[in-house]
Design a protein around this motif. Structure first.
Motif, PDB file in Angstrom:
ATOM      1  N   LEU A   1      30.780 -56.181-102.660  1.00 23.81           N
ATOM      2  CA  LEU A   1      31.290 -54.822-102.540  1.00 23.81           C
ATOM      3  C   LEU A   1      32.145 -54.471-103.757  1.00 23.81           C
ATOM      4  N   ARG A   2      32.979 -55.400-104.160  1.00 21.74           N
ATOM      5  CA  ARG A   2      33.857 -55.175-105.309  1.00 21.74           C
ATOM      6  C   ARG A   2      33.049 -54.910-106.577  1.00 21.74           C
TER       7      ARG A   2
ATOM      8  N   GLN B   1      31.173 -51.516-106.312  1.00 18.72           N
ATOM      9  CA  GLN B   1      32.030 -50.332-106.385  1.00 18.72           C
ATOM     10  C   GLN B   1      32.699 -50.164-107.736  1.00 18.72           C
TER      11      GLN B   1
ATOM     12  N   LEU C   1      26.771 -49.239-100.857  1.00 17.36           N
ATOM     13  CA  LEU C   1      28.206 -49.434-100.645  1.00 17.36           C
ATOM     14  C   LEU C   1      28.539 -49.433 -99.162  1.00 17.36           C
TER      15      LEU C   1
ATOM     16  N   ARG D   1      30.255 -52.512 -97.276  1.00 17.98           N
ATOM     17  CA  ARG D   1      31.552 -52.284 -96.634  1.00 17.98           C
ATOM     18  C   ARG D   1      31.494 -52.648 -95.152  1.00 17.98           C
TER      19      ARG D   1
ATOM     20  N   GLN E   1      41.364 -53.111-104.280  1.00 18.21           N
ATOM     21  CA  GLN E   1      40.429 -52.595-105.287  1.00 18.21           C
ATOM     22  C   GLN E   1      39.186 -51.968-104.653  1.00 18.21           C
ATOM     23  N   VAL E   2      38.921 -52.302-103.393  1.00 16.68           N
ATOM     24  CA  VAL E   2      37.779 -51.704-102.692  1.00 16.68           C
ATOM     25  C   VAL E   2      38.261 -50.778-101.580  1.00 16.68           C
TER      26      VAL E   2
END
Length: 205
Positions: free
Chosen positions: A108-109, A112, A122, A126, A167-168
């Motif tokens: 995810l990081r 994104q 995404l 997530r 960060q996400v």
């Protein structure tokens, strides 16, 4: 010991965190993952069986894959390996991390922050992250660390990428048991945030 690792690599941070928290003398060598694999330092290329970080060199032998390295270090230093009765459970958590937190959060990081994947990708990633965090948060509702004996490599493995949840756009406060657990690690002597621990410079501990 020599550890090859890189910025933004939570898998590298697992090992670096173990070495720092245990006070194990080592040298950390940063690897620029933007450089094509064949052009990376020769010592790293020859040692990294899969062309990835982290790689640990210990007494001339190369160890790859973060959770396998953690198992080696726990046995080698008799640190963070838990009680004998906990070894199977620790192995189960390391295996769970590989397919769950260690997959969902970094993907995810990356999607994104750097790959800019479409919304449906995404959303899928997530959803996986949130499911994994709920499992971990529920487990930690009745225990200080993942093992009754205290901090082990299971905690270090599962926690590594979670110091970057902001960060996400995930608030760790929404998972209060995880937040408490991460804070217990932050206040330990010699602990460093991954942004500091994985800086691209030669460092010793």
């Amino acid at each position: 010991m020599l550890l090859y690792g890189s910025t933004d690599s939570g898998h590298s941070y697992k090992v670096r965190s173990f070495l720092l928290l245990s006070g194990t003398p080592h040298v950390y060598q940063w690897i620029d993952l933007a450089v094509p694999r064949p052009q990376r330092p020769a010592g790293f290329v020859s040692a990294s069986r899969f062309g990835e970080v982290p790689v640990l060199i210990d007494e001339g032998l190369a160890y790859c894959q973060s959770n396998a390295i953690l198992m080696h270090l726990a046995q080698r230093t008799n640190t963070f390996q838990g009680a004998a009765s906990e070894r199977q459970s620790i192995l189960e958590w390391l295996s769970w991390e590989t397919n769950r937190i260690g997959f969902s959060v970094p993907n995810l990081r990356y999607a994104q922050l750097w790959a800019h994947e479409p919304p449906e990708v995404l959303a899928y990633l997530r959803q996986r992250v949130m499911a994994d965090l709920r499992v971990l948060n529920e487990t930690l509702s009745c225990t200080e660390f993942l093992m009754p004996s205290g901090l082990t490599i299971a905690d270090l493995s599962c926690a590594a990428y979670l110091f970057w949840l902001h960060q996400v756009d995930i608030a760790v406060a929404d998972f209060p048991n995880i937040a408490r657990w991460l804070e217990l690690q932050r206040v330990m002597p010699r602990w460093e945030h991954p942004d500091t621990a994985m800086k691209p410079k030669l460092a010793t501990a």
